[in-house]
Every structure is written in C-alpha cells, then in structure tokens.
Design a protein around this motif. Structure first.
Motif, mmCIF file in Angstrom:
data_model
loop_
_atom_site.group_PDB
_atom_site.id
_atom_site.type_symbol
_atom_site.label_atom_id
_atom_site.label_comp_id
_atom_site.label_asym_id
_atom_site.label_seq_id
_atom_site.Cartn_x
_atom_site.Cartn_y
_atom_site.Cartn_z
ATOM 1 N N ASP A 146 0.864 -1.259 0.175
ATOM 2 C CA ASP A 146 -0.096 0.053 0.043
ATOM 3 C C ASP A 146 0.981 1.390 -0.143
ATOM 4 O O ASP A 146 1.789 1.440 1.063
ATOM 5 C CB ASP A 146 -0.681 -0.154 1.386
ATOM 6 N N PRO A 147 0.865 2.012 -0.822
ATOM 7 C CA PRO A 147 1.646 3.335 -0.986
ATOM 8 C C PRO A 147 1.350 4.091 -0.086
ATOM 9 O O PRO A 147 2.212 5.221 0.405
ATOM 10 C CB PRO A 147 1.386 3.817 -2.597
ATOM 11 N N ASP A 148 0.422 3.943 0.588
ATOM 12 C CA ASP A 148 -0.240 5.261 1.879
ATOM 13 C C ASP A 148 -0.451 4.399 2.974
ATOM 14 O O ASP A 148 -1.147 5.079 3.699
ATOM 15 C CB ASP A 148 -1.420 5.727 1.464
ATOM 16 N N ALA A 149 0.474 3.274 3.263
ATOM 17 C CA ALA A 149 0.274 2.679 4.490
ATOM 18 C C ALA A 149 0.529 3.480 5.706
ATOM 19 O O ALA A 149 0.026 3.552 6.852
ATOM 20 C CB ALA A 149 1.218 1.589 4.574
ATOM 21 N N TRP A 150 1.656 4.264 5.667
ATOM 22 C CA TRP A 150 2.004 5.289 6.692
ATOM 23 C C TRP A 150 1.026 6.286 7.069
ATOM 24 O O TRP A 150 0.775 6.425 8.259
ATOM 25 C CB TRP A 150 3.390 5.764 6.376
ATOM 26 N N GLY A 151 0.530 6.777 5.911
ATOM 27 C CA GLY A 151 -0.523 7.803 6.237
ATOM 28 C C GLY A 151 -1.918 7.188 6.797
ATOM 29 O O GLY A 151 -2.435 7.751 7.563
ATOM 30 N N ASP A 152 -2.262 6.066 6.418
ATOM 31 C CA ASP A 152 -3.503 5.319 6.922
ATOM 32 C C ASP A 152 -3.102 4.910 8.488
ATOM 33 O O ASP A 152 -4.099 5.255 9.161
ATOM 34 C CB ASP A 152 -3.684 3.940 6.324
ATOM 35 N N CYS B 286 -1.098 6.615 10.528
ATOM 36 C CA CYS B 286 -1.187 7.787 11.368
ATOM 37 C C CYS B 286 -2.595 8.191 11.538
ATOM 38 O O CYS B 286 -2.977 8.971 12.576
ATOM 39 C CB CYS B 286 -0.370 8.876 10.344
ATOM 40 N N ALA B 287 -3.535 8.334 10.463
ATOM 41 C CA ALA B 287 -4.646 8.534 10.779
ATOM 42 C C ALA B 287 -5.659 7.852 11.478
ATOM 43 O O ALA B 287 -6.274 8.397 12.466
ATOM 44 C CB ALA B 287 -5.474 8.734 9.144
#
Length: 153
Positions: A14-20, A22-23
């Motif tokens: 997932d390219p946005d795993a870190w953002g997910d 954190c959210a």
C-alpha cells in the motif's frame, strides 16, 4: 508442484500505509481525549448561551433573606427578562460572538507580546536607567558618592 505448496502472488504494498496508520492513530487519540475530557467546547454563541443559563439557574436558586417569596419572584422575572433579551441577539448574530472571541484572543496575544517586550527591556537595562528605580550611592555619578535630587512632585 502441488497446490498446497504454491503461494499466492504477493500483493503490492500500500503506497499510503504510513498515512493510513497515522490517521488511525490520530482518530484513536482524539476518541481517547473526548472520552477523558468530555465534549469539546462549542461556538462562542453556544458557550454564551450556556453561561447565561448557568447564571440564571444560580441566581434563581439563591435564597434571599429579605422579602422572602416576593423577592424570589422578582429575581426570577428579572432573570427571565434578561434571557429573553439575550437569546434573540445570540440567534441573530452567532458569527459575531465568534469574531468577538477571536478579537479578544488577538488582543490578549498583543498585550502579552507588549509585556514580554517591556520585561525584556527592563532586564537588559542597568539599574540606574530603570524608571522608578533610584540610583544608589555611587551609582550614576561615576562612583563619587554624594547626594541626589529627589523629585517630590
């Protein structure tokens, strides 16, 4: 190869795993704080309405020693009239109270900045230069000692 030894093709990361993540953490932290501290404050108009209601309840609940029941009725009438005056103003102009609250915060910030600046100047100045601080003997006269004029006005 047999079917039980074959592995499915790996999924693309997932390219946005870190953002997910954190959210999710932020949402959990907000939920924890809401549970701990209660609901956040409302708008300035809502808070003013709560204040008026709390003051009205407190004043109405006071026991007045003089006049007994008559004084209590008069107090309740005054409280009801005050609420009747305040409520329409809050209803018509809720944004005004938000702006007033923001303006008050800005004025407070400006006052704090001015006080900090003045305190910094006081700390940097020599004792003889401070207003309201008389120089001691030998200060301000080159260390010669002597008298100094005292202004009595």
């Amino acid at each position: 190869m047999s079917d039980h030894t074959e592995r499915p093709a790996p999924e693309a990361p997932d390219p946005d795993a870190w953002g997910d993540a954190c959210a999710e953490d932020l949402a959990a932290e907000r939920a924890r704080r809401r549970a701990q501290q209660g609901p956040p404050p409302g708008t300035a108009a809502e808070e003013l309405r709560k204040l008026v209601d709390a003051v009205a309840d407190k004043v109405s609940g006071m026991q007045l020693p003089l006049g007994g029941g008559t004084a209590q009725v008069v107090v309740q009438q005054v409280v009801a009239q005050a609420k009747a005056v305040v409520e329409p103003v809050i209803e018509r102009n809720p944004d005004v109270f938000d702006h007033l609250a923001s303006a008050g915060s800005e004025l407070l910030a400006a006052y704090r900045a001015a006080v900090r600046g003045q305190e910094a100047r006081w700390v940097r100045e020599e004792p003889a230069q401070r207003p309201g601080k008389p120089a001691g003997p030998g200060e301000g006269d080159g260390g010669k000692g002597g008298s100094e004029r005292i202004d009595l006005d």
